[in-house]
Design a protein around this motif. Sequence first.
Motif, PDB file in Angstrom:
ATOM      1  N   ARG A 162       5.557   4.902  -9.868  1.00 16.07           N
ATOM      2  CA  ARG A 162       5.607   4.099 -11.067  1.00 16.07           C
ATOM      3  C   ARG A 162       6.177   2.671 -10.879  1.00 16.07           C
ATOM      4  NH1 ARG A 162       3.074   6.354 -15.909  1.00 16.07           N
ATOM      5  NH2 ARG A 162       4.176   4.510 -16.850  1.00 16.07           N
ATOM      6  N   ARG A 215       2.526  -3.388  -7.370  1.00 12.85           N
ATOM      7  CA  ARG A 215       1.330  -2.952  -7.294  1.00 12.85           C
ATOM      8  C   ARG A 215       0.220  -4.059  -7.380  1.00 12.85           C
ATOM      9  NH1 ARG A 215       2.833   1.507  -9.598  1.00 12.85           N
ATOM     10  NH2 ARG A 215       0.705   2.400  -9.931  1.00 12.85           N
ATOM     11  N   LEU A 230     -12.618   3.287  -5.672  1.00 10.30           N
ATOM     12  CA  LEU A 230     -11.419   2.238  -5.393  1.00 10.30           C
ATOM     13  C   LEU A 230     -11.804   1.229  -4.076  1.00 10.30           C
ATOM     14  CD1 LEU A 230      -8.493   2.005  -6.383  1.00 10.30           C
ATOM     15  CD2 LEU A 230      -7.813   3.050  -4.410  1.00 10.30           C
ATOM     16  N   LEU A 278       0.912  -1.247  -0.126  1.00  9.67           N
ATOM     17  CA  LEU A 278      -0.102   0.190   0.133  1.00  9.67           C
ATOM     18  C   LEU A 278       0.760   1.097   0.045  1.00  9.67           C
ATOM     19  CD1 LEU A 278      -2.692  -1.137   2.762  1.00  9.67           C
ATOM     20  CD2 LEU A 278      -3.079  -0.904   0.199  1.00  9.67           C
ATOM     21  N   LEU A 287      -7.728  -0.333  -0.227  1.00  7.79           N
ATOM     22  CA  LEU A 287      -6.483   0.256  -1.192  1.00  7.79           C
ATOM     23  C   LEU A 287      -6.428   1.565  -0.932  1.00  7.79           C
ATOM     24  CD1 LEU A 287      -6.710  -1.881  -4.477  1.00  7.79           C
ATOM     25  CD2 LEU A 287      -5.078  -2.129  -2.590  1.00  7.79           C
ATOM     26  N   ILE A 340      -3.858   2.532 -11.320  1.00  5.59           N
ATOM     27  CA  ILE A 340      -3.922   3.968 -11.371  1.00  5.59           C
ATOM     28  C   ILE A 340      -2.357   4.456 -11.165  1.00  5.59           C
ATOM     29  CG2 ILE A 340      -4.461   6.334 -10.090  1.00  5.59           C
ATOM     30  CD1 ILE A 340      -6.680   4.846  -8.691  1.00  5.59           C
ATOM     31  N   LYS A 341      -1.753   5.130 -12.151  1.00  9.55           N
ATOM     32  CA  LYS A 341      -0.398   5.401 -12.056  1.00  9.55           C
ATOM     33  C   LYS A 341      -0.320   7.049 -12.356  1.00  9.55           C
ATOM     34  CE  LYS A 341       1.059   1.397 -14.958  1.00  9.55           C
ATOM     35  NZ  LYS A 341       1.739   0.635 -13.744  1.00  9.55           N
ATOM     36  N   PRO A 357      -5.183   3.658   1.218  1.00  6.36           N
ATOM     37  CA  PRO A 357      -4.035   4.090   1.657  1.00  6.36           C
ATOM     38  C   PRO A 357      -3.006   4.248   0.704  1.00  6.36           C
ATOM     39  CG  PRO A 357      -4.728   2.607   3.055  1.00  6.36           C
ATOM     40  CD  PRO A 357      -5.851   2.537   2.126  1.00  6.36           C
ATOM     41  N   ALA A 358      -3.032   3.565  -0.517  1.00  6.36           N
ATOM     42  CA  ALA A 358      -2.482   3.448  -1.718  1.00  6.36           C
ATOM     43  C   ALA A 358      -2.438   4.909  -2.505  1.00  6.36           C
ATOM     44  CB  ALA A 358      -2.359   2.054  -2.399  1.00  6.36           C
ATOM     45  N   LEU A 359      -3.297   5.758  -2.164  1.00  7.16           N
ATOM     46  CA  LEU A 359      -3.350   7.045  -2.780  1.00  7.16           C
ATOM     47  C   LEU A 359      -2.779   8.040  -2.258  1.00  7.16           C
ATOM     48  CD1 LEU A 359      -7.316   7.169  -2.942  1.00  7.16           C
ATOM     49  CD2 LEU A 359      -5.889   6.564  -4.958  1.00  7.16           C
ATOM     50  N   THR A 360      -1.963   7.681  -1.296  1.00  8.54           N
ATOM     51  CA  THR A 360      -1.307   8.593  -0.566  1.00  8.54           C
ATOM     52  C   THR A 360      -0.074   9.168  -1.118  1.00  8.54           C
ATOM     53  OG1 THR A 360      -1.327   7.580   1.395  1.00  8.54           O
ATOM     54  CG2 THR A 360       0.420   9.180   1.490  1.00  8.54           C
ATOM     55  N   GLY A 361      -0.230  10.650  -1.443  1.00 10.39           N
ATOM     56  CA  GLY A 361       0.768  11.214  -2.229  1.00 10.39           C
ATOM     57  C   GLY A 361       0.000  11.911  -3.643  1.00 10.39           C
ATOM     58  N   LEU A 362      -1.162  11.372  -4.024  1.00  9.51           N
ATOM     59  CA  LEU A 362      -1.816  11.987  -5.096  1.00  9.51           C
ATOM     60  C   LEU A 362      -2.344  13.380  -4.812  1.00  9.51           C
ATOM     61  CD1 LEU A 362      -3.369   8.916  -6.865  1.00  9.51           C
ATOM     62  CD2 LEU A 362      -1.534  10.087  -7.462  1.00  9.51           C
ATOM     63  N   ARG A 396       5.274   6.548   0.222  1.00  8.83           N
ATOM     64  CA  ARG A 396       4.258   6.936  -0.603  1.00  8.83           C
ATOM     65  C   ARG A 396       3.292   5.775  -1.239  1.00  8.83           C
ATOM     66  NH1 ARG A 396       6.726  10.626  -5.543  1.00  8.83           N
ATOM     67  NH2 ARG A 396       7.767  11.592  -3.991  1.00  8.83           N
ATOM     68  N   GLY A 397       2.079   6.326  -1.414  1.00 13.49           N
ATOM     69  CA  GLY A 397       1.083   5.487  -1.696  1.00 13.49           C
ATOM     70  C   GLY A 397       1.755   4.816  -3.319  1.00 13.49           C
ATOM     71  N   THR A 398       1.310   3.174  -3.408  1.00 16.43           N
ATOM     72  CA  THR A 398       1.272   2.684  -4.526  1.00 16.43           C
ATOM     73  C   THR A 398       0.889   3.522  -5.953  1.00 16.43           C
ATOM     74  OG1 THR A 398       1.604   0.423  -3.291  1.00 16.43           O
ATOM     75  CG2 THR A 398       0.928   0.497  -5.683  1.00 16.43           C
ATOM     76  N   PHE A 399      -0.063   3.815  -5.723  1.00 18.99           N
ATOM     77  CA  PHE A 399      -0.741   4.600  -6.929  1.00 18.99           C
ATOM     78  C   PHE A 399      -0.171   6.034  -7.203  1.00 18.99           C
ATOM     79  CE2 PHE A 399      -4.539   1.855  -5.599  1.00 18.99           C
ATOM     80  CZ  PHE A 399      -4.307   1.003  -6.489  1.00 18.99           C
ATOM     81  N   ALA A 400       0.685   6.411  -6.291  1.00 19.99           N
ATOM     82  CA  ALA A 400       1.424   7.831  -6.627  1.00 19.99           C
ATOM     83  C   ALA A 400       2.926   7.402  -6.883  1.00 19.99           C
ATOM     84  CB  ALA A 400       1.534   8.543  -5.452  1.00 19.99           C
TER      85      ALA A 400
END
Lengths: 162, 162
Positions: free
Chosen positions: A107, A111, B59, A90, B63, B148-149, B65-70, A101-105
């Motif tokens: 590259r 994931r 989402l 995560l 998941l 999401i990338k 928490p994986a948005l952290t940083g967006l 940092r979050g996986t989706f933020a």
Amino acid sequence: MTDLPEIRPGEVTLPDGLGRAEDAGLVFIGRIRTPWKRGDCPRNIASARAQMSGARIELDPRLAPALTGLAPGQPLLLLYWMHNARRDLLLQAPKHVDAPRGTFALRSPNRPNPIAASSVTLIGLDPATGTLEIDAIDCFDGTPLLDIKPWISTVDMPPERP
Amino acid sequence: MTDLPEIRPGEVTLPDGLGRAEDAGLVFIGRIRTPWKRGDCPRNIASARAQMSGARIELDPRLAPALTGLAPGQPLLLLYWMHNARRDLLLQAPKHVDAPRGTFALRSPNRPNPIAASSVTLIGLDPATGTLEIDAIDCFDGTPLLDIKPWISTVDMPPERP
């Protein structure tokens, strides 16, 4: 799980994962041939390009007719499978960021669905064998290929800010 | 195969397909909520944007928490699953082209691995619920999300021509 990356300090996983990855199935349509193996792979595609390394796609020959209409010089979007990735992370702490940092933020290859996407230039192709030459890419030799798409600016660039 | 598109004149399939799609497995990480259903979906993402339609990503909350940083305003690359696609087409004859063209020279949803890729703008997000607002997208309501990338120009734009 033996060949997967270790958990670093600050990283957070989803302990039970998201369940078994059985919502849909993928077929590997070919392999990407590069000069890179674990330990000497460029950090990113810009670095691979700077080395003028070149790379090759070996498509399953049964799919060669599906290349009809592609032309050298054309930009492509490649999707490929990062088979040595963790799927339960995560928050991640790669070396180049100062806080997890979050996986989706990121590259990162790690994931829930480890599909990588890169934009490249088609240098040449042999439709008889299903072989394509591209400018460069930053994945390991033998990486499984999932898709080849024509790169189109209206789809593959985000909209202009209003 | 009942809900799949019909074969059009000039289209060519790989009769036995590529074998069972079991090389790797996917997990659906959420759903894309749009105003579109079969019959009223815009032809492409530019058309969806022109309609200022907006869209939402729901989402899987585990998941979030994986948005952290967006951050809102940021460009994203979305990967999603076209579950009503044919996977056996080598040559396709969509209405907008004059002669059948190879699957890998088209952005058609019909391809061996029906993964779609679109670049969008993140308008807002609620990390508590895992909900994201995006500017627009041209897929059906309920489309399964794969990834999401962050969109990064050095990766997601092809290199400058020499």
